[in-house]
Design a protein around this motif. Structure first.
Motif, PDB file in Angstrom:
ATOM      1  N   VAL A  80      66.063  31.012  34.500  1.00 20.12           N
ATOM      2  CA  VAL A  80      66.468  32.374  34.114  1.00 20.12           C
ATOM      3  C   VAL A  80      65.747  32.894  32.875  1.00 20.12           C
ATOM      4  N   GLU A  81      65.204  31.992  32.094  1.00 19.19           N
ATOM      5  CA  GLU A  81      64.481  32.444  30.884  1.00 19.19           C
ATOM      6  C   GLU A  81      63.059  32.871  31.212  1.00 19.19           C
ATOM      7  N   ALA A  82      62.611  32.540  32.435  1.00 20.40           N
ATOM      8  CA  ALA A  82      61.185  32.714  32.754  1.00 20.40           C
ATOM      9  C   ALA A  82      60.836  34.151  33.155  1.00 20.40           C
ATOM     10  N   LEU A  83      60.999  35.053  32.204  1.00 20.34           N
ATOM     11  CA  LEU A  83      60.675  36.467  32.422  1.00 20.34           C
ATOM     12  C   LEU A  83      59.947  36.990  31.193  1.00 20.34           C
ATOM     13  N   GLN A  84      58.868  37.705  31.400  1.00 18.52           N
ATOM     14  CA  GLN A  84      58.130  38.252  30.259  1.00 18.52           C
ATOM     15  C   GLN A  84      57.805  39.721  30.498  1.00 18.52           C
ATOM     16  N   PRO A  85      57.877  40.548  29.437  1.00 18.36           N
ATOM     17  CA  PRO A  85      57.396  41.918  29.575  1.00 18.36           C
ATOM     18  C   PRO A  85      55.913  41.875  29.926  1.00 18.36           C
ATOM     19  N   PHE A  86      55.463  42.837  30.699  1.00 21.34           N
ATOM     20  CA  PHE A  86      54.068  42.831  31.157  1.00 21.34           C
ATOM     21  C   PHE A  86      53.204  43.694  30.226  1.00 21.34           C
ATOM     22  N   TYR A  87      52.134  43.109  29.709  1.00 20.41           N
ATOM     23  CA  TYR A  87      51.199  43.827  28.834  1.00 20.41           C
ATOM     24  C   TYR A  87      49.828  43.920  29.494  1.00 20.41           C
ATOM     25  N   PRO A  88      49.518  45.068  30.111  1.00 21.48           N
ATOM     26  CA  PRO A  88      48.263  45.205  30.852  1.00 21.48           C
ATOM     27  C   PRO A  88      47.025  44.987  29.985  1.00 21.48           C
ATOM     28  N   ASP A  89      47.066  45.481  28.739  1.00 22.72           N
ATOM     29  CA  ASP A  89      45.875  45.351  27.889  1.00 22.72           C
ATOM     30  C   ASP A  89      45.568  43.880  27.598  1.00 22.72           C
ATOM     31  N   ARG A  90      46.642  43.088  27.402  1.00 19.26           N
ATOM     32  CA  ARG A  90      46.412  41.652  27.144  1.00 19.26           C
ATOM     33  C   ARG A  90      45.827  40.971  28.378  1.00 19.26           C
ATOM     34  N   LEU A  91      46.314  41.394  29.542  1.00 21.46           N
ATOM     35  CA  LEU A  91      45.811  40.790  30.778  1.00 21.46           C
ATOM     36  C   LEU A  91      44.338  41.155  30.976  1.00 21.46           C
ATOM     37  N   ALA A  92      43.996  42.422  30.711  1.00 21.50           N
ATOM     38  CA  ALA A  92      42.597  42.844  30.852  1.00 21.50           C
ATOM     39  C   ALA A  92      41.700  42.021  29.930  1.00 21.50           C
ATOM     40  N   SER A  93      42.166  41.759  28.709  1.00 19.09           N
ATOM     41  CA  SER A  93      41.365  40.948  27.776  1.00 19.09           C
ATOM     42  C   SER A  93      41.187  39.538  28.311  1.00 19.09           C
ATOM     43  N   ARG A  94      42.240  39.007  28.914  1.00 21.67           N
ATOM     44  CA  ARG A  94      42.149  37.644  29.442  1.00 21.67           C
ATOM     45  C   ARG A  94      41.160  37.575  30.596  1.00 21.67           C
ATOM     46  N   ILE A  95      41.194  38.589  31.450  1.00 21.15           N
ATOM     47  CA  ILE A  95      40.311  38.594  32.606  1.00 21.15           C
ATOM     48  C   ILE A  95      38.852  38.691  32.153  1.00 21.15           C
ATOM     49  N   LEU A  96      38.632  39.453  31.079  1.00 24.99           N
ATOM     50  CA  LEU A  96      37.248  39.644  30.625  1.00 24.99           C
ATOM     51  C   LEU A  96      36.911  38.736  29.444  1.00 24.99           C
ATOM     52  N   GLY A 101      24.335  45.827  28.148  1.00 29.15           N
ATOM     53  CA  GLY A 101      25.235  44.925  28.865  1.00 29.15           C
ATOM     54  C   GLY A 101      26.645  45.010  28.312  1.00 29.15           C
ATOM     55  N   GLN A 102      26.713  44.967  26.972  1.00 27.18           N
ATOM     56  CA  GLN A 102      28.006  45.023  26.302  1.00 27.18           C
ATOM     57  C   GLN A 102      28.717  46.349  26.595  1.00 27.18           C
ATOM     58  N   GLN A 103      27.942  47.411  26.625  1.00 28.08           N
ATOM     59  CA  GLN A 103      28.533  48.729  26.915  1.00 28.08           C
ATOM     60  C   GLN A 103      29.102  48.771  28.329  1.00 28.08           C
ATOM     61  N   PHE A 104      28.372  48.142  29.232  1.00 27.44           N
ATOM     62  CA  PHE A 104      28.833  48.117  30.620  1.00 27.44           C
ATOM     63  C   PHE A 104      30.160  47.344  30.725  1.00 27.44           C
ATOM     64  N   ILE A 105      30.215  46.198  30.046  1.00 31.41           N
ATOM     65  CA  ILE A 105      31.430  45.375  30.083  1.00 31.41           C
ATOM     66  C   ILE A 105      32.613  46.153  29.500  1.00 31.41           C
ATOM     67  N   LYS A 106      32.315  46.931  28.457  1.00 22.64           N
ATOM     68  CA  LYS A 106      33.367  47.752  27.834  1.00 22.64           C
ATOM     69  C   LYS A 106      33.918  48.776  28.843  1.00 22.64           C
ATOM     70  N   ILE A 107      33.033  49.338  29.643  1.00 20.73           N
ATOM     71  CA  ILE A 107      33.496  50.302  30.654  1.00 20.73           C
ATOM     72  C   ILE A 107      34.414  49.600  31.661  1.00 20.73           C
ATOM     73  N   VAL A 108      34.011  48.400  32.079  1.00 19.89           N
ATOM     74  CA  VAL A 108      34.842  47.648  33.036  1.00 19.89           C
ATOM     75  C   VAL A 108      36.209  47.344  32.407  1.00 19.89           C
ATOM     76  N   TYR A 109      36.199  46.948  31.137  1.00 22.94           N
ATOM     77  CA  TYR A 109      37.465  46.656  30.440  1.00 22.94           C
ATOM     78  C   TYR A 109      38.361  47.895  30.415  1.00 22.94           C
ATOM     79  N   ASP A 110      37.774  49.025  29.995  1.00 19.46           N
ATOM     80  CA  ASP A 110      38.570  50.259  29.902  1.00 19.46           C
ATOM     81  C   ASP A 110      39.165  50.642  31.258  1.00 19.46           C
ATOM     82  N   GLU A 111      38.357  50.457  32.300  1.00 19.35           N
ATOM     83  CA  GLU A 111      38.851  50.818  33.632  1.00 19.35           C
ATOM     84  C   GLU A 111      39.936  49.860  34.119  1.00 19.35           C
ATOM     85  N   LEU A 112      39.812  48.590  33.729  1.00 26.03           N
ATOM     86  CA  LEU A 112      40.850  47.611  34.091  1.00 26.03           C
ATOM     87  C   LEU A 112      42.176  47.987  33.445  1.00 26.03           C
ATOM     88  N   VAL A 113      42.111  48.359  32.163  1.00 27.86           N
ATOM     89  CA  VAL A 113      43.322  48.763  31.443  1.00 27.86           C
ATOM     90  C   VAL A 113      43.886  50.026  32.083  1.00 27.86           C
TER      91      VAL A 113
END
Ligand code: GDP
Length: 295
Positions: free
Chosen positions: A278-294, A71-83
């Motif tokens: 005007v301050e409400a701008l952030q650089p986008f970090y895909p890996d952090r987002l993938a971690s949040r989603i999973l 199960g964990q391996q499968f989730i890891k594949i989904v994470y890698d693909e999300l990134v």
């Protein structure tokens, strides 16, 4: 914003986690759940199809079924693909070898393009890079005033030639002005329309040709969901973008656009807008987002 997606995926994982063995049909079932969760989050259908196919191939091809902790391996594949889907890491703004760096802002009306131009100028100032903003939206006179007001607010100069001038000429002179002032980066705000319009696209293409930007950023409203993918496709095909800014991620969005833009255009989301200020701008970090989603 990705809480709903994260929750739905968590339900799918519950069925897999902790099992010593899983079968091909367990994987297919979980993939169905992932598919439904992504569609519910407003990820573009084509993107979802490609994603599921890739994960399925990897999961069934790997030793997931026979391995330890499948199960964990499968989730890891989904994470890698999300990134993989969103790009691995943050891609910064372009910086020309010789100043000024030219950044062209494109997008439909109301997406937050003018606001994003000012947000970027402030961001650059905080990085000790000076900026000049150029107002080429002559069709909506209020747009020039809006940029000037924002410029005053963040103490960044604005170049304009009023609303009777030719936008291509304003852009050209704006870059000249930036050279004269010795600023590091010139940000060109362009006119948007409510929808894709051949005249708007032709003008953008002309401006692009004349100023030869180092970065052409498409401003995409995250609230537009599925439509964001079509828009990205058309702009990239007709203008050629090098990145995107995803705005209004603070709103009531399901976030799917964040997962679609890169796959559709091959270009990264560089920043996200998370509020009207005007301050409400952030650089986008895909890996952090993938971690949040999973989680
Ligand atoms: P333009 O027509 O594309 O130049 O859009 P504007 O910059 O004028 O923005 C349109 C509206 O969206 C304004 O009311 C902005 O305050 C708002 N806006 C822009 N970016 C964001 C954002 O990241 N979050 C929220 N909540 N509102 C935003």
């Amino acid at each position: 914003m990705f809480d709903a997606l994260a929750d739905r995926l968590e339900d799918a994982w519950k069925k897999l986690r902790g099992q010593d063995k899983i079968s091909e049909s367990n994987i297919k079932e979980a993939l169905q759940e992932v598919r439904r969760a992504l569609l519910a989050a407003d990820v573009n259908l084509q993107v979802v199809r490609g994603f599921i196919k890739d994960v399925e191939q990897k999961a069934l091809g790997a030793d997931v079924i026979t391995g330890v902790n499948p199960g964990q391996q499968f989730i890891k594949i989904v994470y890698d693909e999300l990134v993989n889907l969103m790009g691995e890491s943050n891609v910064p703004l372009a910086q020309a070898d010789q100043a000024p760096t030219v950044i062209l802002m494109a997008g439909l009306q109301g997406t937050g393009k003018t606001t994003a131009t000012a947000k970027l100028a402030l961001y650059l100032r905080k990085e000790n890079r000076s900026a000049l903003m150029v107002a080429t939206d002559v069709y909506r006179p209020a747009a020039i005033d809006q940029l000037k007001t924002l410029g005053q607010q963040i103490d960044v100069p604005v170049f304009d030639l009023g609303s009777d001038a030719n936008p291509v000429e304003i852009a050209r002179q704006g870059v000249e002005k930036a050279k004269e002032l010795g600023v590091d980066t010139v940000l060109i705000d362009t006119a948007g329309r409510l929808q894709i319009d051949p005249q708007m696209m032709a003008e953008l293409a002309q401006i692009k040709q004349v100023v030869n930007p180092d970065d052409t950023l498409l401003v995409v409203d995250a609230m537009t969901g599925q439509e964001a993918a079509n828009l990205t496709h058309t702009f990239h095909e007709q203008i050629g973008i090098t990145g995107a800014i995803l705005t209004k991620l603070d709103g009531d969005t399901r976030g799917g656009a964040a997962l679609s833009v890169r796959q559709i255009s091959g270009q990264p989301i560089k920043f996200v807008g998370v509020g009207e200020k005007v301050e409400a701008l952030q650089p986008f970090y895909p890996d952090r987002l993938a971690s949040r989603i999973l989680n």
